[in-house]
Design a protein around this motif. Structure first.
Motif, mmCIF file in Angstrom:
data_model
loop_
_atom_site.group_PDB
_atom_site.id
_atom_site.type_symbol
_atom_site.label_atom_id
_atom_site.label_comp_id
_atom_site.label_asym_id
_atom_site.label_seq_id
_atom_site.Cartn_x
_atom_site.Cartn_y
_atom_site.Cartn_z
ATOM 1 N N ASN A 219 0.801 -1.224 0.000
ATOM 2 C CA ASN A 219 0.000 0.000 0.000
ATOM 3 C C ASN A 219 0.837 1.279 0.000
ATOM 4 O O ASN A 219 0.347 2.339 -0.384
ATOM 5 C CB ASN A 219 -0.925 0.017 1.221
ATOM 6 C CG ASN A 219 -1.976 -1.078 1.167
ATOM 7 O OD1 ASN A 219 -2.354 -1.534 0.090
ATOM 8 N ND2 ASN A 219 -2.449 -1.512 2.324
ATOM 9 N N ALA A 220 2.095 1.176 0.428
ATOM 10 C CA ALA A 220 2.891 2.380 0.675
ATOM 11 C C ALA A 220 3.137 3.211 -0.583
ATOM 12 O O ALA A 220 3.190 4.445 -0.511
ATOM 13 C CB ALA A 220 4.228 2.017 1.314
ATOM 14 N N GLY A 222 1.329 3.947 -2.975
ATOM 15 C CA GLY A 222 0.210 4.770 -3.418
ATOM 16 C C GLY A 222 -0.226 5.787 -2.387
ATOM 17 O O GLY A 222 -1.293 6.394 -2.534
ATOM 18 N N THR A 223 0.590 5.967 -1.346
ATOM 19 C CA THR A 223 0.217 6.905 -0.290
ATOM 20 C C THR A 223 1.342 7.911 -0.045
ATOM 21 O O THR A 223 2.464 7.745 -0.530
ATOM 22 C CB THR A 223 -0.064 6.160 1.031
ATOM 23 O OG1 THR A 223 1.141 5.512 1.468
ATOM 24 C CG2 THR A 223 -1.147 5.099 0.839
ATOM 25 N N SER A 224 1.036 8.927 0.718
ATOM 26 C CA SER A 224 2.052 9.898 1.103
ATOM 27 C C SER A 224 2.930 9.308 2.198
ATOM 28 O O SER A 224 2.580 8.294 2.828
ATOM 29 C CB SER A 224 1.389 11.179 1.617
ATOM 30 O OG SER A 224 0.714 10.910 2.848
ATOM 31 N N ASP A 227 0.967 9.267 5.427
ATOM 32 C CA ASP A 227 -0.012 8.181 5.498
ATOM 33 C C ASP A 227 0.686 6.841 5.712
ATOM 34 O O ASP A 227 0.182 5.976 6.446
ATOM 35 C CB ASP A 227 -0.842 8.132 4.221
ATOM 36 C CG ASP A 227 -1.848 9.280 4.132
ATOM 37 O OD1 ASP A 227 -2.137 9.890 5.184
ATOM 38 O OD2 ASP A 227 -2.325 9.565 3.019
ATOM 39 N N ALA A 228 1.847 6.658 5.060
ATOM 40 C CA ALA A 228 2.589 5.411 5.229
ATOM 41 C C ALA A 228 3.054 5.259 6.674
ATOM 42 O O ALA A 228 2.981 4.159 7.248
ATOM 43 C CB ALA A 228 3.788 5.375 4.277
ATOM 44 N N ALA A 231 0.124 4.317 8.843
ATOM 45 C CA ALA A 231 -0.195 2.897 8.660
ATOM 46 C C ALA A 231 0.804 2.023 9.405
ATOM 47 O O ALA A 231 0.436 0.997 9.998
ATOM 48 C CB ALA A 231 -0.224 2.550 7.177
#
Length: 263
Positions: A219-220, A222-224, A227-228, A231
Motif C-alpha cells: 500500500n505504501a 500509493g500513499t504519502s 499516510d505510510a 499505517a
C-alpha cells in the motif's frame, strides 16, 4: 464451483499449497476457478496455516484466462469481460493481496495474461529457468487486467512494465530475475522445493508481523509519507500486541531461538 479438481489444496505442515490443476489446458483459468481461489483464501485458518504456495500442474503455471467456448449470449464481448472481471477475477486478486499470511508463487513454464499477473503477485516469487512471463493482451487488442497495470510497474519498474505490456513479448525468467522482478530463478526441477522451503521458513516466523509487512509494502507506494507512517504505527500496534512479539523479545533477551506461534 469450478470443474472438479481444477484447484487442488494440499496442507504440508503450516503451508497450504494451491495447485492450478488443468494441465491439459496449460492451467488456463475460468471465473469459477477464481471464485474458488477467493473462497480458499477466505477460509484459511491462520492459526494452523501460516503461508501459501501457488503453483501450476504440468508444464505451465497458467496460460491466462480460458476463452475457449465462451459465449456472450448475443451481447458485446467487452461488456461480458467487464462483468467477469468485476464479479470473479478482481475479487480473488484483492483477496490474495489482502491475505493475512505470506504468499509464495512457484512458476513453472508459461505465466501468461492473468496468469502472469497472478505469478507476479507473490510476496516471494520462485521461477524455473525455462519459465517466462507474458502480457499478450495487446496482441489481440485488449488491455492487461486482474491488476496487471498496477502490479507490473511495482515489480519491474515503469519502463520495463510498459515494454512488457505494449510489445506483448515474452520475458524469460532469467531476465526477470536480473531486473529484480522475481526473487529466485532455479533449475526447473527445483521450483517447488525452493518455494516450499521459503514458505516453511516464513510459516515458522512471526506471521502476524509478516502479514502486516506485506500489506504495508503493497500500500505504501500509493500513499504519502505521512499516510505510510500512520499505517506503520497502526500495524506496529497490532504486531506489538501479538504473542509473537513477546516470544521474540524474550528470546532476544535470553539469546535463545524464538519459537513463534503466529498469534
Amino acid at each position: 464451483m469450478s470443474e472438479e479438481n481444477a484447484l487442488l489444496v494440499e496442507h504440508v505442515g503450516k503451508v497450504a499449497k494451491i495447485t492450478l490443476n488443468r494441465p491439459d489446458r496449460m492451467n488456463a483459468v475460468t471465473p469459477d476457478m477464481f471464485d474458488d481461489l477467493r473462497d480458499i483464501l477466505a477460509g484459511i485458518d491462520t492459526s494452523k496455516t501460516r503461508a501459501v504456495v501457488i503453483t501450476g500442474a504440468g508444464r505451465a503455471f497458467c496460460a491466462g484466462a480460458d476463452i475457449s467456448g465462451r459465449s456472450f449470449s448475443g451481447g458485446k464481448p467487452g461488456d461480458a469481460s467487464r462483468r467477469s472481471l468485476e464479479d470473479h477475477y478482481n475479487p480473488a486478486m484483492l483477496a490474495l493481496m489482502s491475505a493475512d499470511i505470506p504468499v509464495i508463487t512457484a512458476v513453472n513454464g508459461a505465466a501468461a495474461g492473468i496468469g502472469a499477473t497472478l505469478a507476479l503477485s507473490g510476496d516471494l516469487i520462485v521461477a524455473g529457468k525455462s519459465a517466462y512471463f507474458l502480457q499478450a493482451f495487446v496482441n489481440i487488442g485488449l488491455v492487461p487486467d486482474g491488476g496487471g497495470t498496477w502490479i507490473l510497474p511495482k515489480v519491474m519498474g515503469l519502463p520495463r512494465a510498459m515494454e512488457a505490456m505494449l510489445l506483448g513479448e515474452r520475458l524469460p525468467a532469467e531476465d526477470a530475475f536480473a531486473m529484480g522482478a522475481i526473487n529466485r530463478c532455479v533449475d526447473d526441477d527445483k521450483v517447488i522445493e525452493e518455494a516450499m522451503a521459503l514458505a516453511e521458513r516464513l510459516a515458522s516466523g512471526p506471521t502476524v508481523a509478516i502479514g502486516q509487512i506485506r500489506k504495508l509494502a503493497r500500500n505504501a507506494q500509493g500513499t504519502s509519507l505521512a499516510d505510510a507512517m500512520q499505517a506503520e504505527a497502526e500495524a506496529q500496534q497490532i504486531a506489538g500486541n501479538s504473542q509473537d512479539f513477546m516470544i521474540g523479545a524474550q528470546a532476544f533477551a535470553t539469546k535463545t531461538k524464538a519459537e513463534f506461534k503466529g498469534k
